[in-house]
Design a protein around this motif. Structure first.
Motif, PDB file in Angstrom:
ATOM      1  N   ILE A   1      86.269  66.920  68.693  1.00  0.00           N
ATOM      2  CA  ILE A   1      86.161  66.063  67.509  1.00  0.00           C
ATOM      3  C   ILE A   1      84.929  66.438  66.696  1.00  0.00           C
ATOM      4  N   ILE A   2      83.835  66.746  67.386  1.00  0.00           N
ATOM      5  CA  ILE A   2      82.611  67.150  66.696  1.00  0.00           C
ATOM      6  C   ILE A   2      82.835  68.460  65.964  1.00  0.00           C
ATOM      7  N   ASN A   3      83.556  69.406  66.586  1.00  0.00           N
ATOM      8  CA  ASN A   3      83.831  70.687  65.937  1.00  0.00           C
ATOM      9  C   ASN A   3      84.740  70.527  64.729  1.00  0.00           C
ATOM     10  N   ILE A   4      85.736  69.642  64.829  1.00  0.00           N
ATOM     11  CA  ILE A   4      86.628  69.393  63.696  1.00  0.00           C
ATOM     12  C   ILE A   4      85.844  68.754  62.557  1.00  0.00           C
ATOM     13  N   ARG A   5      84.979  67.810  62.885  1.00  0.00           N
ATOM     14  CA  ARG A   5      84.143  67.159  61.861  1.00  0.00           C
ATOM     15  C   ARG A   5      83.231  68.179  61.190  1.00  0.00           C
ATOM     16  N   ARG A   6      82.595  69.035  61.979  1.00  0.00           N
ATOM     17  CA  ARG A   6      81.706  70.067  61.444  1.00  0.00           C
ATOM     18  C   ARG A   6      82.486  71.035  60.548  1.00  0.00           C
ATOM     19  N   LEU A   7      83.668  71.433  60.981  1.00  0.00           N
ATOM     20  CA  LEU A   7      84.495  72.337  60.181  1.00  0.00           C
ATOM     21  C   LEU A   7      84.889  71.667  58.864  1.00  0.00           C
ATOM     22  N   PHE A   8      85.314  70.415  58.937  1.00  0.00           N
ATOM     23  CA  PHE A   8      85.696  69.674  57.737  1.00  0.00           C
ATOM     24  C   PHE A   8      84.522  69.589  56.752  1.00  0.00           C
ATOM     25  N   LEU A   9      83.345  69.222  57.269  1.00  0.00           N
ATOM     26  CA  LEU A   9      82.162  69.111  56.398  1.00  0.00           C
ATOM     27  C   LEU A   9      81.760  70.458  55.816  1.00  0.00           C
TER      28      LEU A   9
END
Length: 134
Positions: free
Chosen positions: A4-12
């Motif tokens: 979830i942290i990686n998806i959030r980082r990618l999105f940002l």
């Protein structure tokens, strides 16, 4: 929790990158505002990529805009004047071009709301006046 942290980082990072691209285009395209996109990119990179965030802060054009906003929650007089003129011009053009009356009314309401918010932003001049938002 790590994916979830990686998806959030990618999105940002994607939103930050797109915002930065739009901000750069806004430097040469008068109807596209530079400052809001640069500030959005900075906020995204602050949470996702410290390296890009630092690069933006040290950039000769973007750095003063970001620092002025982060430190004072304000824009320079030059940015404010240019932004107000371009907001009015772009909305006026859109109001003239759209064919439907209800769209014209919606754009006019949007213009009033946006320009009211924008002109109320505080002004703070940087020490180095020549560097902000060429």
């Amino acid at each position: 929790m790590e994916p979830i942290i990686n998806i959030r980082r990618l999105f940002l990072n994607v939103v930050g990158g797109l915002s930065l691209i739009l901000g750069v285009i806004g430097i040469v395209l008068p109807l596209l505002p530079t400052t809001p996109f640069v500030l959005l990119a900075s906020a995204c990179f602050m949470r996702s990529s410290p390296r890009f965030h630092q690069w933006m802060h040290s950039h000769k054009t973007f750095g003063p805009i970001i620092s002025n906003w982060e430190q004072h929650r304000a824009v320079s007089r030059k940015v404010k004047r240019r932004g107000a003129v371009l907001i009015v011009l772009s909305f006026t053009f859109s109001i003239i071009v759209v064919p439907h009356f209800w769209l014209k009314v919606g754009l006019l309401i949007g213009l009033v709301v946006l320009i009211t918010w924008f002109v109320r932003l505080p002004i703070h001049e940087s020490v180095d006046h020549g560097q902000e938002n060429h």
